[in-house]
Write a protein that holds these residues in place. Sequence first.
Motif, short mmCIF file in Angstrom:
data_model
loop_
_atom_site.label_atom_id
_atom_site.label_comp_id
_atom_site.label_asym_id
_atom_site.label_seq_id
_atom_site.Cartn_x
_atom_site.Cartn_y
_atom_site.Cartn_z
N ARG A 34 46.32 41.10 42.26
CA ARG A 34 46.19 39.92 43.14
C ARG A 34 45.36 40.26 44.37
O ARG A 34 44.48 39.49 44.77
CB ARG A 34 47.58 39.42 43.56
N HIS A 35 45.62 41.39 45.00
CA HIS A 35 44.87 41.78 46.19
C HIS A 35 43.39 41.99 45.87
O HIS A 35 42.50 41.56 46.62
CB HIS A 35 45.45 43.06 46.80
N LEU A 36 43.11 42.65 44.76
CA LEU A 36 41.71 42.90 44.39
C LEU A 36 40.99 41.61 44.02
O LEU A 36 39.76 41.52 44.18
CB LEU A 36 41.65 43.89 43.23
N SER A 37 41.74 40.61 43.58
CA SER A 37 41.10 39.34 43.19
C SER A 37 40.49 38.61 44.38
O SER A 37 39.66 37.71 44.21
CB SER A 37 42.11 38.43 42.49
N TYR A 38 40.90 38.98 45.60
CA TYR A 38 40.33 38.37 46.79
C TYR A 38 38.88 38.84 47.04
O TYR A 38 38.18 38.25 47.86
CB TYR A 38 41.18 38.68 48.02
N PHE A 39 38.49 39.91 46.35
CA PHE A 39 37.15 40.47 46.55
C PHE A 39 36.45 40.65 45.19
O PHE A 39 36.16 41.78 44.77
CB PHE A 39 37.24 41.81 47.30
N PRO A 40 36.21 39.55 44.48
CA PRO A 40 35.69 39.65 43.10
C PRO A 40 34.30 40.26 43.01
O PRO A 40 33.95 40.84 41.98
CB PRO A 40 35.69 38.19 42.62
N LYS A 41 33.49 40.15 44.07
CA LYS A 41 32.11 40.65 44.02
C LYS A 41 31.93 41.96 44.79
O LYS A 41 30.80 42.38 45.04
CB LYS A 41 31.15 39.59 44.57
N HIS A 42 33.03 42.58 45.16
CA HIS A 42 32.93 43.83 45.93
C HIS A 42 32.31 44.92 45.04
O HIS A 42 32.74 45.13 43.90
CB HIS A 42 34.31 44.27 46.40
N PRO A 43 31.29 45.65 45.57
CA PRO A 43 30.59 46.64 44.74
C PRO A 43 31.33 47.96 44.55
O PRO A 43 30.94 48.78 43.71
CB PRO A 43 29.30 46.88 45.54
N ALA A 44 32.41 48.18 45.32
CA ALA A 44 33.11 49.46 45.25
C ALA A 44 33.84 49.63 43.92
O ALA A 44 34.11 48.66 43.20
CB ALA A 44 34.10 49.58 46.39
N LYS A 45 34.15 50.88 43.61
CA LYS A 45 35.03 51.15 42.48
C LYS A 45 36.41 50.60 42.83
O LYS A 45 36.90 50.76 43.95
CB LYS A 45 35.12 52.66 42.23
N LYS A 46 37.02 49.93 41.84
CA LYS A 46 38.33 49.30 42.09
C LYS A 46 39.40 50.01 41.28
O LYS A 46 39.19 50.36 40.11
CB LYS A 46 38.28 47.82 41.74
#
Length: 413
Positions: A34-46
């Motif tokens: 859920r937290h990562l879904s707030y940044f769908p276009k973030h270029p970092a490794k998730k």
Amino acid sequence: MIEVVGIGLDGATGLSENVREIVENATLLVGSARHLSYFPKHPAKKLVFGNFLEVIKEIQQHVDERVVILVSGDPLFFGLGRLLLEKFSSEQLRFHPHLTSVQLAFNRIKVPWQDAKVISVHGRSLEELTPLLQQGVEKIAILTDEKNNPSAIARFYLGLDLPTRYDFWICENLEDSQEKVSQFSAIELADLPANNFTDLNIVILLRQSEEKERPLNVENLPLLGLPDSIFLNFQDRPGLMTKRETRLCILGELGLKDGQIIWDIGAGTGSVSIEIARLCPSSQIYAIEKTAMGINLIEKNCLRLQVSNVIPIHGNAPDLLTDLPEPNRIFIGGSGGNLLDILETCQKKIASDGILVLALATLEHLNSSLVWLRDRDWSYRLLQVQISRSVPIGNMTRFSPLNPVTIITARLN
């Protein structure tokens, strides 16, 4: 440096500009799905949180990079911060707290919360709530989980049969478009299915004021053994009353008959006096209580339960006992430190065929009472009452013990 960022259900929009920039510059972004879904276009490794130890190992491999860990609310408030501090030095961590669910919940219901007690039952036992409920804490915030949901908490509270009444506020999805705030009584809430609420909820318990008490329909009450929750109680000491099960034993030991004069010394809330009055309507019960608050409670409880043959007496025993009529029965539930002096007066005043009953919680009072009774040729017997009540724990049941009490029943030889 590992940046630990608190985030709410409003996602990235709820972050300050500085914190948002920290997240945007991350080379490793860690959090729940859920937290990562707030940044769908973030270029970092998730990295999605799953097995905690495996995630920690992965973070340790990137500790020299720009690592950002996303968590809910304040990471150091029942959050992941405590566990991270066990795995990394404080110099490696920097925390950026968001508003906590507790802050948001109290602000939604518009209640100051600086004096609230906060407890988490997330992955823990509901029994941790017991002392707070028994003390009648005015404001309690409860962090829940799927098992210890709002309905389960209400059932647990009702199972304790406490004299203190609470309003239950359920705050769901705070700061989200689906936010919902609802108020329930414990009985209403206990009957609702667990899936009636979303997983992201917090429960706020607010102690009811006496003004919210409604007159009772006494026709629906049992003749004997009134529930503890029926009685108005001391707000600062809600557990200070003779519990129902002990009360039943005391009533039996008194050998009551109608038309008697009865003293209830240290009457507290008047629970014993009122039970006697309802059983023996032509008896006169003198409820002796040294505190003004206690006398006020006795009067209110008599009105609520429509009892007219209890006479509240405000003052210290034994001083005022000499002016009361000769008693057929005496119950001593409290002595205010004057137990032996009270017993001396009781011996002088009690009817020749009278019965004296004492309920004692300490060994010291028990010992001094027995020595006094033996020295003055009273016959007596002891009854030790050790009772546990069943309380629901999730889908199961356990016993919760009451404080043991020794009851002395004595007669003059």
